[in-house]
Motif scaffolding. Sequence first.
Motif, PDB file in Angstrom:
ATOM      1  N   ASP A  88     -13.836   8.791  -2.317  1.00  0.00           N
ATOM      2  CA  ASP A  88     -15.204   8.423  -1.951  1.00  0.00           C
ATOM      3  C   ASP A  88     -16.131   9.625  -2.084  1.00  0.00           C
ATOM      4  O   ASP A  88     -17.311   9.482  -2.412  1.00  0.00           O
ATOM      5  N   CYS A  89     -15.606  10.816  -1.853  1.00  0.00           N
ATOM      6  CA  CYS A  89     -16.400  12.046  -1.933  1.00  0.00           C
ATOM      7  C   CYS A  89     -16.448  12.620  -3.348  1.00  0.00           C
ATOM      8  O   CYS A  89     -17.089  13.649  -3.571  1.00  0.00           O
ATOM      9  N   ASN A  90     -15.761  11.957  -4.299  1.00  0.00           N
ATOM     10  CA  ASN A  90     -15.711  12.451  -5.676  1.00  0.00           C
ATOM     11  C   ASN A  90     -15.154  13.868  -5.768  1.00  0.00           C
ATOM     12  O   ASN A  90     -15.600  14.674  -6.598  1.00  0.00           O
ATOM     13  N   LEU A  91     -14.205  14.197  -4.909  1.00  0.00           N
ATOM     14  CA  LEU A  91     -13.580  15.510  -5.014  1.00  0.00           C
ATOM     15  C   LEU A  91     -12.711  15.551  -6.267  1.00  0.00           C
ATOM     16  O   LEU A  91     -12.061  14.570  -6.620  1.00  0.00           O
ATOM     17  N   SER A  92     -12.724  16.679  -6.928  1.00  0.00           N
ATOM     18  CA  SER A  92     -11.912  16.833  -8.130  1.00  0.00           C
ATOM     19  C   SER A  92     -10.450  17.060  -7.753  1.00  0.00           C
ATOM     20  O   SER A  92     -10.133  17.446  -6.619  1.00  0.00           O
ATOM     21  N   ILE A  93      -9.579  16.825  -8.733  1.00  0.00           N
ATOM     22  CA  ILE A  93      -8.161  17.095  -8.508  1.00  0.00           C
ATOM     23  C   ILE A  93      -7.964  18.563  -8.145  1.00  0.00           C
ATOM     24  O   ILE A  93      -7.161  18.910  -7.279  1.00  0.00           O
ATOM     25  N   GLU A  94      -8.738  19.439  -8.805  1.00  0.00           N
ATOM     26  CA  GLU A  94      -8.610  20.878  -8.544  1.00  0.00           C
ATOM     27  C   GLU A  94      -8.963  21.202  -7.093  1.00  0.00           C
ATOM     28  O   GLU A  94      -8.288  22.013  -6.440  1.00  0.00           O
ATOM     29  N   GLN A  95     -10.027  20.560  -6.569  1.00  0.00           N
ATOM     30  CA  GLN A  95     -10.409  20.819  -5.180  1.00  0.00           C
ATOM     31  C   GLN A  95      -9.350  20.299  -4.216  1.00  0.00           C
ATOM     32  O   GLN A  95      -8.996  20.979  -3.250  1.00  0.00           O
ATOM     33  N   VAL A  96      -8.856  19.097  -4.473  1.00  0.00           N
ATOM     34  CA  VAL A  96      -7.833  18.529  -3.600  1.00  0.00           C
ATOM     35  C   VAL A  96      -6.583  19.396  -3.618  1.00  0.00           C
ATOM     36  O   VAL A  96      -5.986  19.679  -2.583  1.00  0.00           O
ATOM     37  N   GLU A  97      -6.187  19.836  -4.820  1.00  0.00           N
ATOM     38  CA  GLU A  97      -5.003  20.686  -4.934  1.00  0.00           C
ATOM     39  C   GLU A  97      -5.223  22.032  -4.253  1.00  0.00           C
ATOM     40  O   GLU A  97      -4.346  22.540  -3.543  1.00  0.00           O
ATOM     41  N   GLN A  98      -6.417  22.612  -4.442  1.00  0.00           N
ATOM     42  CA  GLN A  98      -6.706  23.927  -3.871  1.00  0.00           C
ATOM     43  C   GLN A  98      -6.650  23.909  -2.342  1.00  0.00           C
ATOM     44  O   GLN A  98      -6.159  24.845  -1.713  1.00  0.00           O
ATOM     45  N   TYR A  99      -7.143  22.816  -1.753  1.00  0.00           N
ATOM     46  CA  TYR A  99      -7.247  22.771  -0.300  1.00  0.00           C
ATOM     47  C   TYR A  99      -6.233  21.818   0.350  1.00  0.00           C
ATOM     48  O   TYR A  99      -6.408  21.428   1.504  1.00  0.00           O
ATOM     49  N   LYS A 100      -5.186  21.444  -0.393  1.00  0.00           N
ATOM     50  CA  LYS A 100      -4.278  20.410   0.102  1.00  0.00           C
ATOM     51  C   LYS A 100      -3.586  20.810   1.402  1.00  0.00           C
ATOM     52  O   LYS A 100      -3.157  19.937   2.171  1.00  0.00           O
ATOM     53  N   ASP A 101      -3.450  22.105   1.673  1.00  0.00           N
ATOM     54  CA  ASP A 101      -2.781  22.529   2.900  1.00  0.00           C
ATOM     55  C   ASP A 101      -3.681  22.429   4.127  1.00  0.00           C
ATOM     56  O   ASP A 101      -3.210  22.565   5.254  1.00  0.00           O
ATOM     57  N   SER A 102      -4.980  22.206   3.923  1.00  0.00           N
ATOM     58  CA  SER A 102      -5.887  22.173   5.064  1.00  0.00           C
ATOM     59  C   SER A 102      -6.831  20.976   5.093  1.00  0.00           C
ATOM     60  O   SER A 102      -7.396  20.659   6.134  1.00  0.00           O
ATOM     61  N   ILE A 103      -6.965  20.262   3.960  1.00  0.00           N
ATOM     62  CA  ILE A 103      -8.024  19.262   3.884  1.00  0.00           C
ATOM     63  C   ILE A 103      -7.765  18.055   4.789  1.00  0.00           C
ATOM     64  O   ILE A 103      -8.700  17.462   5.340  1.00  0.00           O
ATOM     65  N   ASP A 104      -6.499  17.680   4.991  1.00  0.00           N
ATOM     66  CA  ASP A 104      -6.202  16.602   5.930  1.00  0.00           C
ATOM     67  C   ASP A 104      -6.655  16.975   7.341  1.00  0.00           C
ATOM     68  O   ASP A 104      -7.208  16.148   8.077  1.00  0.00           O
ATOM     69  N   GLU A 105      -6.411  18.215   7.709  1.00  0.00           N
ATOM     70  CA  GLU A 105      -6.830  18.675   9.032  1.00  0.00           C
ATOM     71  C   GLU A 105      -8.352  18.651   9.146  1.00  0.00           C
ATOM     72  O   GLU A 105      -8.897  18.329  10.205  1.00  0.00           O
ATOM     73  N   TRP A 106      -9.055  18.975   8.043  1.00  0.00           N
ATOM     74  CA  TRP A 106     -10.516  18.934   8.060  1.00  0.00           C
ATOM     75  C   TRP A 106     -11.027  17.542   8.400  1.00  0.00           C
ATOM     76  O   TRP A 106     -11.945  17.397   9.198  1.00  0.00           O
ATOM     77  N   VAL A 107     -10.421  16.524   7.775  1.00  0.00           N
ATOM     78  CA  VAL A 107     -10.846  15.153   8.058  1.00  0.00           C
ATOM     79  C   VAL A 107     -10.628  14.829   9.533  1.00  0.00           C
ATOM     80  O   VAL A 107     -11.490  14.225  10.190  1.00  0.00           O
ATOM     81  N   ASP A 108      -9.487  15.239  10.081  1.00  0.00           N
ATOM     82  CA  ASP A 108      -9.211  14.993  11.498  1.00  0.00           C
ATOM     83  C   ASP A 108     -10.229  15.697  12.385  1.00  0.00           C
ATOM     84  O   ASP A 108     -10.710  15.129  13.376  1.00  0.00           O
ATOM     85  N   VAL A 109     -10.560  16.944  12.037  1.00  0.00           N
ATOM     86  CA  VAL A 109     -11.515  17.715  12.830  1.00  0.00           C
ATOM     87  C   VAL A 109     -12.889  17.044  12.805  1.00  0.00           C
ATOM     88  O   VAL A 109     -13.550  16.890  13.844  1.00  0.00           O
ATOM     89  N   ILE A 110     -13.332  16.641  11.619  1.00  0.00           N
ATOM     90  CA  ILE A 110     -14.651  16.018  11.484  1.00  0.00           C
ATOM     91  C   ILE A 110     -14.706  14.708  12.253  1.00  0.00           C
ATOM     92  O   ILE A 110     -15.644  14.453  13.020  1.00  0.00           O
ATOM     93  N   SER A 111     -13.698  13.857  12.063  1.00  0.00           N
ATOM     94  CA  SER A 111     -13.671  12.558  12.734  1.00  0.00           C
ATOM     95  C   SER A 111     -13.646  12.725  14.242  1.00  0.00           C
ATOM     96  O   SER A 111     -14.370  12.042  14.978  1.00  0.00           O
ATOM     97  N   SER A 112     -12.812  13.657  14.719  1.00  0.00           N
ATOM     98  CA  SER A 112     -12.698  13.884  16.160  1.00  0.00           C
ATOM     99  C   SER A 112     -14.005  14.409  16.745  1.00  0.00           C
ATOM    100  O   SER A 112     -14.483  13.922  17.774  1.00  0.00           O
ATOM    101  N   THR A 113     -14.606  15.384  16.082  1.00  0.00           N
ATOM    102  CA  THR A 113     -15.819  16.000  16.611  1.00  0.00           C
ATOM    103  C   THR A 113     -16.987  15.019  16.632  1.00  0.00           C
ATOM    104  O   THR A 113     -17.741  14.948  17.609  1.00  0.00           O
ATOM    105  N   LEU A 114     -17.130  14.234  15.577  1.00  0.00           N
ATOM    106  CA  LEU A 114     -18.243  13.301  15.504  1.00  0.00           C
ATOM    107  C   LEU A 114     -18.114  12.166  16.520  1.00  0.00           C
ATOM    108  O   LEU A 114     -19.108  11.507  16.844  1.00  0.00           O
ATOM    109  N   SER A 115     -16.921  11.934  17.034  1.00  0.00           N
ATOM    110  CA  SER A 115     -16.728  10.873  18.030  1.00  0.00           C
ATOM    111  C   SER A 115     -16.858  11.388  19.463  1.00  0.00           C
ATOM    112  O   SER A 115     -16.822  10.609  20.406  1.00  0.00           O
ATOM    113  N   GLN A 116     -17.046  12.707  19.635  1.00  0.00           N
ATOM    114  CA  GLN A 116     -17.108  13.288  20.971  1.00  0.00           C
ATOM    115  C   GLN A 116     -18.528  13.288  21.519  1.00  0.00           C
ATOM    116  O   GLN A 116     -19.507  13.159  20.774  1.00  0.00           O
ATOM    117  N   ASN A 117     -18.631  13.474  22.829  1.00  0.00           N
ATOM    118  CA  ASN A 117     -19.963  13.663  23.403  1.00  0.00           C
ATOM    119  C   ASN A 117     -20.472  15.052  23.037  1.00  0.00           C
ATOM    120  O   ASN A 117     -19.739  15.885  22.502  1.00  0.00           O
TER     121      ASN A 117
END
Length: 290
Positions: A171-200
Amino acid sequence: MKNYFQKLISANKLAHAYLLVGSSLELALWITQSVYCKEQNACGQCANCRRIEHGNHPDVHIVVPDGTKIKVDQIRELQREAALKAVEGQKQVFIIDKASKMNENAANALLKSLEEPLQDTLYLLVSETKNNILPTIISRVQTLKIKEENRLVSEAEKTNLQLKYLNIYEDCNLSIEQVEQYKDSIDEWVDVISSTLSQNTSNALLSVQTSWDKNFNDKESKQLATVLMQSYVRSAVLIKRGKPSIWEIDVPYSWEQLVQLEKGVNNIQRAIHSNGHFLLAMEDFFIQKI
């Protein structure tokens, strides 16, 4: 696909504009090399092929996103170049990489060029998807869908990468290179963003000072964070309309809050592009969010 373009070039029957869906910049550069190559086959050895490869051919112009968007000033500069005669050859080539990233003003400006194309100009629009490209632009170009294995992330790559949120990355149109480059952390980023945006607000501000400061510590990761946040807002809008969403969002938003979320993400992007303070922009975003 290359054979198709070689035949068109040899017969001098290229259209004035193509949309290469599911493609990458490499194919557009190969087509361009074939246009200028003395052998008409992108030999890679002649002076024209080498200059195009290194980005210094005077009649070849490439537009890429400025940050996360292609802006109207970039298209206007393209139009100024198109109004001039070719420096060396008989044709100018204009490549627009990640064409789906054009903002509305940029897309409308490009539409004018495509409606009344100047003689001896070739436009190559490259995009992983037709989504977000104006239907009026699509109607004025020849659209070619590149074969399935050239998609953003193939089934084999999905298995190899083993990431949880591939629908979000697509959905974000990330390239394969970006996904590969950040694959060790990008899942955690999604969790952080989702969690933070749902907080007070108070808990969100605490997360910004801890999790965000830890996870988003260079300009590209900060830019990717805003792209992921935009995807989150798009999903929130879909949920508000009662439609399926690729993000799991439990917190209901009013339409006014969704508008503020979108404006806030745009403000964060501007702060990054102007070398502003990312965390301060994030704090302001969560203070203004509700």
